[in-house]
Design a protein around this motif. Structure first.
Motif, PDB file in Angstrom:
ATOM      1  N   VAL A 272      44.311  42.165 -13.494  1.00 28.53           N
ATOM      2  CA  VAL A 272      45.416  43.112 -13.438  1.00 28.53           C
ATOM      3  C   VAL A 272      45.271  43.912 -12.152  1.00 28.53           C
ATOM      4  O   VAL A 272      44.210  44.456 -11.870  1.00 28.53           O
ATOM      5  CB  VAL A 272      45.425  44.062 -14.653  1.00 28.53           C
ATOM      6  CG1 VAL A 272      46.497  45.136 -14.504  1.00 28.53           C
ATOM      7  CG2 VAL A 272      45.658  43.276 -15.933  1.00 28.53           C
ATOM      8  N   ARG A 273      46.345  43.962 -11.379  1.00 25.79           N
ATOM      9  CA  ARG A 273      46.290  44.659 -10.096  1.00 25.79           C
ATOM     10  C   ARG A 273      47.495  45.568  -9.938  1.00 25.79           C
ATOM     11  O   ARG A 273      48.583  45.262 -10.429  1.00 25.79           O
ATOM     12  CB  ARG A 273      46.239  43.653  -8.934  1.00 25.79           C
ATOM     13  CG  ARG A 273      44.933  42.897  -8.850  1.00 25.79           C
ATOM     14  CD  ARG A 273      44.968  41.827  -7.781  1.00 25.79           C
ATOM     15  NE  ARG A 273      44.860  40.508  -8.369  1.00 25.79           N
ATOM     16  CZ  ARG A 273      44.794  39.382  -7.667  1.00 25.79           C
ATOM     17  NH1 ARG A 273      44.850  39.426  -6.355  1.00 25.79           N
ATOM     18  NH2 ARG A 273      44.697  38.220  -8.280  1.00 25.79           N
ATOM     19  N   PHE A 274      47.245  46.670  -9.251  1.00 29.02           N
ATOM     20  CA  PHE A 274      48.323  47.606  -8.931  1.00 29.02           C
ATOM     21  C   PHE A 274      48.903  47.210  -7.583  1.00 29.02           C
ATOM     22  O   PHE A 274      48.189  47.183  -6.575  1.00 29.02           O
ATOM     23  CB  PHE A 274      47.796  49.037  -8.884  1.00 29.02           C
ATOM     24  CG  PHE A 274      48.852  50.072  -8.627  1.00 29.02           C
ATOM     25  CD1 PHE A 274      49.639  50.548  -9.665  1.00 29.02           C
ATOM     26  CD2 PHE A 274      49.067  50.572  -7.342  1.00 29.02           C
ATOM     27  CE1 PHE A 274      50.620  51.511  -9.433  1.00 29.02           C
ATOM     28  CE2 PHE A 274      50.034  51.523  -7.110  1.00 29.02           C
ATOM     29  CZ  PHE A 274      50.811  51.998  -8.158  1.00 29.02           C
ATOM     30  N   LEU A 275      50.183  46.859  -7.553  1.00 28.13           N
ATOM     31  CA  LEU A 275      50.851  46.480  -6.314  1.00 28.13           C
ATOM     32  C   LEU A 275      51.758  47.614  -5.858  1.00 28.13           C
ATOM     33  O   LEU A 275      52.562  48.135  -6.647  1.00 28.13           O
ATOM     34  CB  LEU A 275      51.681  45.211  -6.511  1.00 28.13           C
ATOM     35  CG  LEU A 275      50.920  43.936  -6.915  1.00 28.13           C
ATOM     36  CD1 LEU A 275      51.884  42.768  -7.015  1.00 28.13           C
ATOM     37  CD2 LEU A 275      49.789  43.639  -5.949  1.00 28.13           C
ATOM     38  N   SER A 276      51.640  47.983  -4.608  1.00 30.68           N
ATOM     39  CA  SER A 276      52.508  49.016  -4.058  1.00 30.68           C
ATOM     40  C   SER A 276      53.879  48.421  -3.769  1.00 30.68           C
ATOM     41  O   SER A 276      54.030  47.195  -3.623  1.00 30.68           O
ATOM     42  CB  SER A 276      51.906  49.611  -2.777  1.00 30.68           C
ATOM     43  OG  SER A 276      52.065  48.705  -1.700  1.00 30.68           O
TER      44      SER A 276
END
Length: 299
Positions: A272-276
């Motif tokens: 799970v990654r936070f994408l800007s």
């Protein structure tokens, strides 16, 4: 006779200075507290997506494929309009709720009608904490949707690919995709992402739904360049990954979140990654399972 000594007190100036110092301290601490709360909500949101991603992979291990994004009325399923989130329930410690789903369809004489069967109505209004981002005030619900229907929502939508027509992602209408279909690489392919439900409560239902064209689009599924075919006062699209507003119906057609600067996404490798929002240009490459694009996911 002893006289009481006068008690020392604060002068008006000293009191005002003390109040000013307290106000400054509050002003300094409040943003830090809000930032800490925001970080905690974002971490909880990521954890929800992590569990959902794990449930998708456990489903795949059992069924040798990912769950259908949404079962259509004519796709050969005996559970029409059931969404992918409902199918992950047994792997989210929601076995009893899944048993209710099975009973609801077993007792429904005409499941393609979608409305009217009481067990389905009860399930539609049942909130599931795994499907709600804690910083999303509308999820999980329930709330009243058009037609006086009580529904519970999801903050997480399956990535159907580019849009509702191309079926080039992993979760879409009547999909039956597998890990073997992901030739772009599991670490470069999206499974699900964040989008809060829109203000009229008509979209974003976790259990069953039609979406825009009875295909789940903007309901529990979304493309990264989704087209609007259901809201006359919204642009036709394609829509892009950008910040949104709880009060704007048109923001139902793109991924966004309540977190500052971007949104969380679950990838096919289980991460799970936070994408800007600055990553918008590469999102179409990340959304397709076998487009052959070469991209680098930003940290």
């Amino acid at each position: 006779m002893l006289r009481a000594r006068p008690r020392p007190g604060f002068s008006l100036v000293e009191l005002l200075v003390a109040l000013a110092v307290i106000a400054v301290l509050i002003g300094l601490l409040l943003p830090a507290v809000q930032k800490a709360r925001g970080a905690a909500a974002r971490a909880k949101c990521q954890n929800n997506l992590k569990q959902i991603g794990s449930a998708l992979h456990q489903y795949h291990d059992t069924e040798r494929r990912f769950p259908t994004g949404l079962s259509g009325a004519t796709g050969g399923s005996n559970r029409p309009y059931l969404g992918w989130l409902a199918r992950t329930l047994p792997w989210l410690e929601q076995g009893p709720l899944w048993e209710q789903v099975e009973r609801a369809f077993a007792t429904d004489l005409d499941p393609a009608k979608f409305y009217g069967h009481a067990p389905h109505a009860q399930l539609s209004a049942t909130p599931v904490r795994h499907f709600a981002c804690p910083s999303d005030p509308r999820a999980p619900g329930p709330a009243v949707a058009p037609g006086a229907i009580a529904v519970a929502f999801t903050s997480y939508l399956g990535v159907e690919g580019t849009d509702q027509y191309k079926n080039d992602g992993l979760l879409y209408l009547d999909s039956r995709t597998t890990i073997a279909d992901v030739s772009d690489g599991a670490s470069n392919t999206l499974l699900a992402g964040e989008r809060p439900p829109p203000p009229d409560n008509r979209l974003g239902w976790w259990y069953r739904g039609w979406g825009q064209n009875k295909d789940g689009s903007a309901e529990m599924l979304l493309g990264v360049r989704e087209r609007n075919t259901s809201e006359a006062y919204c642009p036709p699209g394609p829509y892009r990954f950008a910040g949104g507003n709880f009060d704007l119906q048109c923001d139902a057609f793109h991924f966004w979140s309540t977190h500052a600067g971007g949104a969380n996404f679950a990838f096919c490798d289980g991460s799970v990654r936070f994408l800007s929002y600055a990553a918008d240009d590469i999102l179409p490459a990340l959304a397709t399972r076998s487009g052959g694009e070469v991209v680098t996911v930003p940290d």
